[in-house]
Write a protein that holds these residues in place. Structure first.
Motif, PDB file in Angstrom:
ATOM      1  N   SER A 177      -3.397 -18.870  -5.920  1.00  0.00           N
ATOM      2  CA  SER A 177      -4.847 -19.301  -5.268  1.00  0.00           C
ATOM      3  C   SER A 177      -5.159 -20.477  -6.220  1.00  0.00           C
ATOM      4  O   SER A 177      -5.668 -21.594  -5.532  1.00  0.00           O
ATOM      5  N   ALA A 178      -4.914 -20.466  -7.468  1.00  0.00           N
ATOM      6  CA  ALA A 178      -4.950 -21.620  -8.396  1.00  0.00           C
ATOM      7  C   ALA A 178      -4.274 -22.966  -8.423  1.00  0.00           C
ATOM      8  O   ALA A 178      -4.354 -23.801  -9.032  1.00  0.00           O
ATOM      9  N   ILE A 198     -14.498 -13.690  -6.730  1.00  0.00           N
ATOM     10  CA  ILE A 198     -14.894 -13.505  -5.223  1.00  0.00           C
ATOM     11  C   ILE A 198     -13.781 -13.660  -4.113  1.00  0.00           C
ATOM     12  O   ILE A 198     -14.094 -12.478  -3.399  1.00  0.00           O
ATOM     13  N   PRO A 199     -12.871 -14.362  -3.995  1.00  0.00           N
ATOM     14  CA  PRO A 199     -11.844 -14.221  -3.277  1.00  0.00           C
ATOM     15  C   PRO A 199     -10.942 -13.228  -3.596  1.00  0.00           C
ATOM     16  O   PRO A 199     -10.322 -12.824  -2.890  1.00  0.00           O
ATOM     17  N   GLN A 200     -10.707 -12.992  -4.960  1.00  0.00           N
ATOM     18  CA  GLN A 200      -9.783 -12.266  -5.394  1.00  0.00           C
ATOM     19  C   GLN A 200     -10.444 -10.680  -5.952  1.00  0.00           C
ATOM     20  O   GLN A 200     -10.087 -10.057  -6.839  1.00  0.00           O
ATOM     21  N   ALA A 326       0.100  -6.216  -1.053  1.00  0.00           N
ATOM     22  CA  ALA A 326      -0.534  -6.574   0.304  1.00  0.00           C
ATOM     23  C   ALA A 326      -1.436  -7.708  -0.095  1.00  0.00           C
ATOM     24  O   ALA A 326      -1.523  -8.797   0.641  1.00  0.00           O
ATOM     25  N   ASN A 327      -2.285  -7.482  -1.043  1.00  0.00           N
ATOM     26  CA  ASN A 327      -3.232  -8.542  -1.452  1.00  0.00           C
ATOM     27  C   ASN A 327      -2.399  -9.771  -1.975  1.00  0.00           C
ATOM     28  O   ASN A 327      -2.933 -11.090  -1.445  1.00  0.00           O
ATOM     29  N   PHE A 328      -1.232  -9.881  -2.492  1.00  0.00           N
ATOM     30  CA  PHE A 328      -0.417 -10.886  -2.768  1.00  0.00           C
ATOM     31  C   PHE A 328       0.126 -11.647  -1.423  1.00  0.00           C
ATOM     32  O   PHE A 328      -0.163 -12.820  -1.150  1.00  0.00           O
ATOM     33  N   LEU A 329       0.398 -11.079  -0.418  1.00  0.00           N
ATOM     34  CA  LEU A 329       1.052 -11.338   0.893  1.00  0.00           C
ATOM     35  C   LEU A 329      -0.258 -12.079   1.643  1.00  0.00           C
ATOM     36  O   LEU A 329      -0.098 -13.072   2.260  1.00  0.00           O
ATOM     37  N   LEU A 334      -2.812 -17.065   3.408  1.00  0.00           N
ATOM     38  CA  LEU A 334      -4.218 -17.837   3.653  1.00  0.00           C
ATOM     39  C   LEU A 334      -4.044 -19.116   2.955  1.00  0.00           C
ATOM     40  O   LEU A 334      -4.497 -20.181   3.315  1.00  0.00           O
ATOM     41  N   VAL A 335      -3.276 -19.277   1.718  1.00  0.00           N
ATOM     42  CA  VAL A 335      -3.028 -20.478   0.985  1.00  0.00           C
ATOM     43  C   VAL A 335      -2.288 -21.330   1.880  1.00  0.00           C
ATOM     44  O   VAL A 335      -2.452 -22.514   1.932  1.00  0.00           O
TER      45      VAL A 335
END
Length: 338
Positions: A177-178, A198-200, A326-329, A334-335
């Protein structure tokens, strides 16, 4: 060049002095708070409000007799607590606590006063050095020549490796994300965007649970389960060797609290970049956030019971790890999309 080396040395001395002071007094705060929660007095004899209790405990342990089991592997037995403490403290080297710089007469930055070192893979560095603590624990269990210690070391190895995999997946999601593995750059990203909690938020919750497992804290203190293993991997340790295991645990709590603040809560950034929040120095904001998580560790210890070992493993492999992947995928999609 010489001035830079001297300044780095001064930073190291100051930072590690502060950290060791905090490691000494976090147990004091824990004993006082848990005493209040359980309607007990807690430390109250040595000094006003018992404030000199950590010093008294340190002196007591320093002068206690050193006992090494007759058939222990003496080299590994002595090295194990050293490995645990060093692995916990090395992570402090790359933790940023501010964006202060020492400048020359022309206003050019000479050296940062907000961290000891800023390497472009500092996130991986912390994961790597914290993983080394597993060696100290498993060596202590094996070298003690005690069944209780051996079982505690085996438990610790399986627990820490399992939860480090899940925590590493969450960390990679944050780095994705960063778009950086540098802790300083991750904080700067949150300065121009939003705090990554917030997003994570899912990753934050998973990482927080992994922190309790990796620091061997209730409800996941299975390697030290007194009701089953006496004291687990450090059953045979006494005097300063036992104190070093104790220091390593609280140093690990401090490093983890610093890491979760930097990665998810904006590090030294204020919650709102408006008056009067932006008048407070960033280091104070950083210290306040870290204190909240240290107090959370204490609160959970006073509140929750210990889980069974099979429940601990099932939670990681059947729930946390699949959700983390799942969160990683989803984050990767989204990125790429936006």
């Amino acid at each position: 060049m010489i001035l830079t080396i001297i300044l780095i040395f001064i930073k190291i001395v100051i930072v590690f002095s502060v950290v060791m002071g905090l490691v000494a007094y976090i147990p004091y705060v824990e004993r006082k708070l848990i005493g209040d929660m359980q309607r007990r007095i807690g430390p109250s004899v040595v000094g006003p409000f018992g404030i000199f209790q950590p010093i008294a405990d340190g002196l007591k342990l320093l002068f206690k007799e050193e006992v090494i089991p007759l058939k222990a592997d003496k080299l590994l037995f002595v090295l194990s607590p050293v490995i645990v403490v060093c692995a916990a403290l090395l992570g402090i080297c790359v933790i940023p606590w501010g964006d202060y710089f020492l400048v020359d007469c022309l206003g050019k930055p000479i050296i940062s006063l907000g961290y000891i070192a800023n390497i472009n893979v500092s996130l991986l560095f912390i994961i790597a050095v914290s993983s080394l603590g597993v060696y100290g624990i498993v060596f202590s269990g094996w070298s003690s020549n005690s069944k209780y210690s051996l079982l505690g070391g085996i438990r610790a190895t399986s627990q820490l490796i399992s939860y480090e995999i899940t925590g590493s997946v969450v960390i990679l999601t944050v780095a994705l994300s960063a778009k950086s593995l540098s802790l300083v750059e991750i904080v700067n990203y949150q300065k121009s965007s939003v705090w990554l909690i917030i997003p994570q938020i899912i990753g934050f919750i998973i990482f927080l649970i992994c922190g309790f497992a990796e620091t061997n804290r209730i409800p996941f203190d299975l390697p030290e389960a007194e009701s089953e293993l006496v004291s687990g991997y450090h059953t045979e340790y006494s005097s300063m060797k036992f104190a070093m295991f104790y220091m390593g645990e609280y140093a690990h709590i401090l490093v983890f609290s610093c890491l979760i603040v930097v990665v998810f809560l904006g590090g030294w950034l204020p919650p709102f970049n408006i008056f009067p929040f932006n008048l407070i120095p960033g280091t104070l904001w950083f210290g306040l956030k870290v204190s909240i998580f240290v107090l959370l560790f204490i609160w959970v210890r006073a509140t929750l019971p210990r889980v069974r070992f099979d429940q601990l493993m099932n939670l990681n492999w059947k729930i946390l790890l699949p959700v983390a992947f799942a969160n990683f995928l989803i984050s990767a999609i989204l990125v790429i999309a936006f």
